[in-house]
Scaffold this active site. Structure first.
Site, PDB file in Angstrom:
ATOM      1  N   ASP A 213      31.484   0.697 -62.921  1.00  0.00           N
ATOM      2  CA  ASP A 213      32.001   0.973 -64.456  1.00  0.00           C
ATOM      3  C   ASP A 213      30.967   1.806 -65.410  1.00  0.00           C
ATOM      4  OD1 ASP A 213      33.744  -0.250 -66.397  1.00  0.00           O
ATOM      5  OD2 ASP A 213      32.274  -1.782 -67.152  1.00  0.00           O
ATOM      6  N   SER A 237      36.990  -1.241 -71.629  1.00  0.00           N
ATOM      7  CA  SER A 237      37.975  -1.195 -70.511  1.00  0.00           C
ATOM      8  C   SER A 237      39.152  -2.283 -70.393  1.00  0.00           C
ATOM      9  CB  SER A 237      36.985  -1.548 -69.145  1.00  0.00           C
ATOM     10  OG  SER A 237      35.952  -0.737 -69.094  1.00  0.00           O
ATOM     11  N   GLN A 287      40.565   3.263 -63.630  1.00  0.00           N
ATOM     12  CA  GLN A 287      40.550   2.333 -64.601  1.00  0.00           C
ATOM     13  C   GLN A 287      41.324   2.717 -65.602  1.00  0.00           C
ATOM     14  OE1 GLN A 287      36.778   2.173 -67.517  1.00  0.00           O
ATOM     15  NE2 GLN A 287      36.494   0.765 -66.102  1.00  0.00           N
TER      16      GLN A 287
END
Length: 301
Positions: A213, A237, A287
């Site tokens: 991430d 996110s 993502q």
């Protein structure tokens, strides 16, 4: 209540990360994820994914490593509380197992995740080649760069920017908070845990999930004059997917190659490929995130 400042010793940082990712078994496929010591504000998304994966893996036989996970962030987690994880055993088949995980705080879900596990078996093979980039020893660490450029970011973000991290990053290109003109949405970053990890492959997968991430969402902002460092965007996110391809060690150098093929409608789509130093492709990541520009008020009511 005041918190003890985070240690900058690499062994302490990794020990803290391992404690964070070592969820506690509460019985009946429920697990408890600890809060980050000293954490302030919103929980890092990689922490929730790593803890959710660790919870799911506790319910799956050892001979079935995870091969993919797909997660949706529903609400921002709060650092003031731990996280509760409920695991549902949707499938235990001959070759595959499937688990659903709901992460909650104070009775409200903050993340849902589905993970698939597969027994190892032989098959045909091919893989994309790793890009040619400078070796990590020739690059400065992001920690050193952050210390040098910290006075250029808003004061409210400076403390978080300078926090010691359990993952060492060495970027090939300059970061958006270092200034410079807009550029192609592509970045290359070497990364690894700052100290040795235990040999358990589950730990290395959880650490990679945590680190995946990092640097990813910002890729979609690179062609534009927006960034969290300038205080002119809201970012978060929305979902996160990882495909684990092969074995690796997260305490050895891995190259994280991120690109963003599309952004629009206040969202940006980002892809990541992770290679070992020897060039083996070990994971793919995808993502989508919120990248909402903010117009600063210049006065009036």
């Amino acid at each position: 209540m005041s918190e003890t400042p985070a240690s900058s010793d690499p062994a302490d940082l990794v020990e803290g990360l391992l404690r964070l990712l070592d969820v506690a078994d509460e019985g009946n496929d429920h697990f408890a994820g600890a809060r980050k010591p000293g954490g302030v504000g919103r929980v890092f998304g990689g922490q929730v994914i790593g803890q959710a994966l660790a919870s799911a893996e506790r319910t799956v036989p050892e001979d079935r490593p995870v091969h993919s996970l797909h997660a949706y962030f529903l609400r921002g987690g709060n650092e003031d509380f731990g996280i509760d994880f409920e695991v549902m055993r949707d499938l235990d088949g001959g070759s595959f197992a499937n688990r659903r995980v709901v992460a909650s705080q104070q009775g409200k879900p903050i993340l849902t995740m589905v993970a698939s596990f597969h027994k190892r078996e032989p098959g045909v093979e091919h893989a994309e080649d790793m890009p040619v980039v400078p070796e990590p020893e020739t690059l400065r660490s992001e920690a050193d760069l952050r210390a040098e450029y910290a006075d250029r970011v808003p004061e409210r973000q400076r403390h978080m920017m300078l926090q010691p991290r359990p993952i060492e990053l060495r970027p090939v290109e300059s970061r958006h908070w270092m200034g410079g003109p807009p550029r192609e949405p592509l970045s290359h970053t070497w990364m690894r845990a700052v100290a040795p990890l235990p040999d358990d492959p589950k730990i290395h997968r959880a650490v990679l999930a945590y680190a995946s991430d990092m640097t990813l969402l910002g890729t979609a902002t690179l062609p534009h004059e927006i960034s969290w460092a300038k205080g002119n965007m809201m970012g978060a996110s929305l979902d996160h997917a990882i495909w684990f391809h092969d074995d690796f060690r997260a305490d050895e150098w891995m190259l994280y190659v991120c690109d963003s093929p599309w952004a629009g409608r206040a969202r940006g789509f980002n892809r990541g490929r992770i290679f070992t130093r020897e060039g083996k492709l070990i994971a793919n990541v995808a993502q989508e995130g919120l990248i909402r520009p903010i117009t600063k008020k210049t006065g009036g009511t």
